[in-house]
Write a protein that holds these residues in place. Structure first.
Motif, PDB file in Angstrom:
ATOM      1  N   VAL A   8      21.917 -52.757 -25.681  1.00 40.58           N
ATOM      2  CA  VAL A   8      22.210 -51.818 -26.781  1.00 40.58           C
ATOM      3  C   VAL A   8      23.474 -50.990 -26.238  1.00 40.58           C
ATOM      4  O   VAL A   8      24.095 -50.955 -27.110  1.00 40.58           O
ATOM      5  N   THR A   9      23.217 -50.270 -25.109  1.00 40.52           N
ATOM      6  CA  THR A   9      24.273 -49.558 -24.869  1.00 40.52           C
ATOM      7  C   THR A   9      25.575 -50.073 -24.678  1.00 40.52           C
ATOM      8  O   THR A   9      26.798 -49.745 -25.169  1.00 40.52           O
ATOM      9  N   LYS A  10      25.518 -51.621 -24.043  1.00 44.46           N
ATOM     10  CA  LYS A  10      26.963 -52.320 -24.341  1.00 44.46           C
ATOM     11  C   LYS A  10      27.373 -52.609 -25.712  1.00 44.46           C
ATOM     12  O   LYS A  10      28.455 -52.652 -25.874  1.00 44.46           O
ATOM     13  N   SER A  11      26.524 -52.882 -26.424  1.00 40.99           N
ATOM     14  CA  SER A  11      26.918 -53.277 -27.702  1.00 40.99           C
ATOM     15  C   SER A  11      27.381 -52.211 -28.734  1.00 40.99           C
ATOM     16  O   SER A  11      28.566 -52.248 -29.276  1.00 40.99           O
ATOM     17  N   ILE A  12      26.867 -50.963 -28.535  1.00 38.31           N
ATOM     18  CA  ILE A  12      27.303 -49.711 -29.263  1.00 38.31           C
ATOM     19  C   ILE A  12      28.482 -49.287 -28.925  1.00 38.31           C
ATOM     20  O   ILE A  12      29.646 -49.022 -29.371  1.00 38.31           O
ATOM     21  N   SER A  13      28.700 -49.439 -27.362  1.00 36.56           N
ATOM     22  CA  SER A  13      30.018 -49.034 -26.692  1.00 36.56           C
ATOM     23  C   SER A  13      31.205 -50.015 -27.303  1.00 36.56           C
ATOM     24  O   SER A  13      32.216 -49.494 -27.591  1.00 36.56           O
ATOM     25  N   PHE A  14      30.683 -51.329 -27.287  1.00 34.33           N
ATOM     26  CA  PHE A  14      31.740 -52.210 -27.964  1.00 34.33           C
ATOM     27  C   PHE A  14      31.944 -51.858 -29.589  1.00 34.33           C
ATOM     28  O   PHE A  14      33.196 -51.657 -29.944  1.00 34.33           O
ATOM     29  N   TYR A  15      31.241 -51.508 -30.200  1.00 31.12           N
ATOM     30  CA  TYR A  15      31.099 -51.115 -31.551  1.00 31.12           C
ATOM     31  C   TYR A  15      32.216 -49.767 -31.604  1.00 31.12           C
ATOM     32  O   TYR A  15      33.090 -49.645 -32.383  1.00 31.12           O
ATOM     33  N   GLU A  16      31.726 -48.873 -30.923  1.00 32.01           N
ATOM     34  CA  GLU A  16      32.520 -47.633 -30.690  1.00 32.01           C
ATOM     35  C   GLU A  16      34.026 -47.947 -30.307  1.00 32.01           C
ATOM     36  O   GLU A  16      34.846 -47.216 -30.859  1.00 32.01           O
ATOM     37  N   LYS A  17      34.243 -48.963 -29.694  1.00 32.77           N
ATOM     38  CA  LYS A  17      35.757 -49.048 -29.375  1.00 32.77           C
ATOM     39  C   LYS A  17      36.480 -50.194 -30.619  1.00 32.77           C
ATOM     40  O   LYS A  17      37.446 -49.871 -30.710  1.00 32.77           O
ATOM     41  N   ASN A  18      35.752 -51.017 -31.026  1.00 27.34           N
ATOM     42  CA  ASN A  18      36.292 -52.015 -31.829  1.00 27.34           C
ATOM     43  C   ASN A  18      36.094 -52.125 -33.385  1.00 27.34           C
ATOM     44  O   ASN A  18      36.416 -52.473 -34.124  1.00 27.34           O
ATOM     45  N   GLY A  19      35.048 -51.077 -33.688  1.00 31.45           N
ATOM     46  CA  GLY A  19      34.392 -50.857 -34.962  1.00 31.45           C
ATOM     47  C   GLY A  19      33.628 -51.813 -35.518  1.00 31.45           C
ATOM     48  O   GLY A  19      33.557 -51.879 -36.818  1.00 31.45           O
ATOM     49  N   GLU A  20      33.278 -52.889 -34.700  1.00 33.15           N
ATOM     50  CA  GLU A  20      32.442 -53.845 -35.368  1.00 33.15           C
ATOM     51  C   GLU A  20      31.629 -54.542 -34.267  1.00 33.15           C
ATOM     52  O   GLU A  20      31.720 -54.190 -33.023  1.00 33.15           O
ATOM     53  N   PHE A  21      30.627 -55.404 -34.529  1.00 33.04           N
ATOM     54  CA  PHE A  21      29.733 -55.903 -33.575  1.00 33.04           C
ATOM     55  C   PHE A  21      30.341 -57.695 -33.847  1.00 33.04           C
ATOM     56  O   PHE A  21      30.683 -57.691 -34.857  1.00 33.04           O
ATOM     57  N   VAL A  22      30.187 -58.488 -32.585  1.00 32.76           N
ATOM     58  CA  VAL A  22      30.530 -59.711 -32.688  1.00 32.76           C
ATOM     59  C   VAL A  22      29.339 -60.460 -32.515  1.00 32.76           C
ATOM     60  O   VAL A  22      28.378 -60.022 -31.665  1.00 32.76           O
ATOM     61  N   SER A  23      29.064 -61.233 -33.445  1.00 25.27           N
ATOM     62  CA  SER A  23      27.652 -62.182 -33.449  1.00 25.27           C
ATOM     63  C   SER A  23      27.781 -63.419 -33.979  1.00 25.27           C
ATOM     64  O   SER A  23      28.967 -64.074 -34.523  1.00 25.27           O
ATOM     65  N   TYR A  24      26.850 -64.147 -33.800  1.00 22.56           N
ATOM     66  CA  TYR A  24      26.747 -65.611 -33.922  1.00 22.56           C
ATOM     67  C   TYR A  24      25.341 -66.094 -34.545  1.00 22.56           C
ATOM     68  O   TYR A  24      24.392 -65.351 -34.535  1.00 22.56           O
ATOM     69  N   SER A  25      25.625 -66.864 -35.670  1.00 24.25           N
ATOM     70  CA  SER A  25      24.511 -67.496 -36.420  1.00 24.25           C
ATOM     71  C   SER A  25      23.371 -68.002 -35.524  1.00 24.25           C
ATOM     72  O   SER A  25      23.642 -68.871 -34.547  1.00 24.25           O
ATOM     73  N   GLN A  26      22.075 -67.660 -35.844  1.00 24.49           N
ATOM     74  CA  GLN A  26      21.025 -68.546 -35.219  1.00 24.49           C
ATOM     75  C   GLN A  26      20.875 -69.916 -35.706  1.00 24.49           C
ATOM     76  O   GLN A  26      21.445 -70.312 -36.664  1.00 24.49           O
TER      77      GLN A  26
ATOM     78  N   ASP B 247      13.445 -61.330 -38.446  1.00 20.29           N
ATOM     79  CA  ASP B 247      14.126 -61.657 -37.132  1.00 20.29           C
ATOM     80  C   ASP B 247      15.179 -62.930 -37.502  1.00 20.29           C
ATOM     81  O   ASP B 247      15.086 -63.782 -36.405  1.00 20.29           O
ATOM     82  N   ASP B 248      15.935 -62.760 -38.530  1.00 18.78           N
ATOM     83  CA  ASP B 248      16.465 -63.966 -38.811  1.00 18.78           C
ATOM     84  C   ASP B 248      18.229 -63.791 -38.649  1.00 18.78           C
ATOM     85  O   ASP B 248      19.194 -64.632 -38.802  1.00 18.78           O
ATOM     86  N   GLY B 249      18.471 -62.496 -38.496  1.00 12.88           N
ATOM     87  CA  GLY B 249      19.791 -62.067 -38.277  1.00 12.88           C
ATOM     88  C   GLY B 249      20.764 -62.800 -37.330  1.00 12.88           C
ATOM     89  O   GLY B 249      20.014 -63.223 -36.192  1.00 12.88           O
ATOM     90  N   GLU B 250      22.223 -62.685 -37.547  1.00 15.08           N
ATOM     91  CA  GLU B 250      22.849 -63.052 -36.504  1.00 15.08           C
ATOM     92  C   GLU B 250      22.752 -62.500 -35.046  1.00 15.08           C
ATOM     93  O   GLU B 250      22.560 -60.882 -34.858  1.00 15.08           O
ATOM     94  N   ILE B 251      22.977 -63.209 -33.815  1.00 15.89           N
ATOM     95  CA  ILE B 251      22.420 -62.691 -32.763  1.00 15.89           C
ATOM     96  C   ILE B 251      24.014 -61.841 -32.104  1.00 15.89           C
ATOM     97  O   ILE B 251      24.911 -62.634 -32.012  1.00 15.89           O
ATOM     98  N   ILE B 252      23.691 -60.835 -31.560  1.00 10.67           N
ATOM     99  CA  ILE B 252      24.670 -59.934 -31.049  1.00 10.67           C
ATOM    100  C   ILE B 252      24.547 -60.018 -29.500  1.00 10.67           C
ATOM    101  O   ILE B 252      25.676 -60.302 -28.723  1.00 10.67           O
ATOM    102  N   GLU B 253      23.407 -59.993 -28.917  1.00  9.69           N
ATOM    103  CA  GLU B 253      23.325 -60.015 -27.329  1.00  9.69           C
ATOM    104  C   GLU B 253      21.866 -60.593 -27.056  1.00  9.69           C
ATOM    105  O   GLU B 253      20.978 -60.411 -27.767  1.00  9.69           O
ATOM    106  N   GLN B 254      21.779 -61.255 -25.989  1.00  9.54           N
ATOM    107  CA  GLN B 254      20.369 -61.999 -25.620  1.00  9.54           C
ATOM    108  C   GLN B 254      20.407 -62.159 -24.004  1.00  9.54           C
ATOM    109  O   GLN B 254      21.470 -62.590 -23.521  1.00  9.54           O
ATOM    110  N   GLU B 255      19.268 -61.724 -23.403  1.00  6.59           N
ATOM    111  CA  GLU B 255      19.458 -61.771 -22.057  1.00  6.59           C
ATOM    112  C   GLU B 255      17.843 -62.111 -21.652  1.00  6.59           C
ATOM    113  O   GLU B 255      16.852 -61.977 -22.348  1.00  6.59           O
ATOM    114  N   LYS B 256      17.633 -62.769 -20.468  1.00  5.40           N
ATOM    115  CA  LYS B 256      16.343 -63.400 -20.197  1.00  5.40           C
ATOM    116  C   LYS B 256      15.641 -62.281 -19.508  1.00  5.40           C
ATOM    117  O   LYS B 256      16.299 -61.573 -18.781  1.00  5.40           O
TER     118      LYS B 256
END
Length: 236
Positions: A189-207, A156-165
């Motif tokens: 997950v649906t939003k993130s995979i759709s973004f990947y499908e369009k852009n070829g990558e995930f956008v993330s930030y370090s914990q 559970d250490d990897g860069e965060i892609i999405e987070q919601e309460k």
């Protein structure tokens, strides 16, 4: 785009996979059969309500068969050679893991930029198991979050892609939390995979910090968590 999903075949996992298959082609599903079990009692009666609620609300009291969704392989351990071999043959763009044991580097290196994990908590504070229960035990209700992050060799250490309460109100019951959790999982997950499908990558930030690791919560502590939760929602 080729997607592989690693899971343990639980009802909320089946719901997630079934719903994702309505939007994306799932190339392979792998179910880990050998689930880690503690040597102490973790049972609490609310879990019976939780199971019944998930079957009714998520599955509509139907039996979802993963084999009907995509080719499905069962393995005792998620890192078994049969899993490595099967994933190599697929050569996936994205690997999503939900609820499995620790993923080793032999799997991660198959899809290093597209290997993602769903964590039912805030990993900057609660890593490992029963994260939302531990947050409730510590009366840390602001940390009731769902996180999608990149997978690396640390838990559970990897860069965060999405987070919601997880939304709460006076009528929220603790046995409904896992259902609310998996619905948010589906959304991010649906939003993130759709973004990947369009852009070829995930956008993330370090914990920014490394949360404490927690294991299974004993049943006696779950009773404290239930009381903490019931008391908290009355203040909303």
């Amino acid at each position: 785009m080729k997607i592989v999903i690693l899971n343990q075949g639980k009802n909320h996992h089946k719901y997630l996979i079934s719903k994702l298959s309505e939007h994306f082609q799932i190339s392979l599903i792998i179910v880990e059969k050998n689930q880690l079990k503690p040597d102490f009692d973790t049972y609490h009666s609310y879990e019976n309500q939780q199971d019944s609620y998930e079957k009714e609300v998520l599955l509509k009291n139907t039996d979802i068969k993963l084999n009907d969704i995509s080719r499905t392989i069962e393995s005792e351990n998620i890192n078994d050679e049969v899993v490595v071999s099967s994933m190599n043959k697929v050569n996936p763009d994205i690997v999503l893991t939900v609820g499995t044991g620790l993923i080793k580097s032999s799997l991660i290196k198959i899809c290093p930029s597209g290997f993602i994990n769903l964590h039912g908590g805030d990993p900057e504070y609660y890593r490992g198991l029963d994260s939302f229960l531990w947050a409730i035990y510590h009366k840390d209700f602001s940390r009731l979050k769902v996180t999608l992050h990149r997978l690396n060799n640390k838990l559970d250490d990897g860069e965060i892609i999405e987070q919601e309460k997880i939304p709460l109100n006076k009528k929220t019951k603790i046995f409904k939390l896992r259902t609310e959790n998996i619905k948010i999982c589906l959304d991010i997950v649906t939003k993130s995979i759709s973004f990947y499908e369009k852009n070829g990558e995930f956008v993330s930030y370090s914990q920014k910090k490394k949360g404490r690791y927690y294991s299974f919560m004993p049943g006696v502590l779950k009773e404290i968590s239930v009381k903490n939760f019931n008391k908290f929602v009355t203040t909303l």
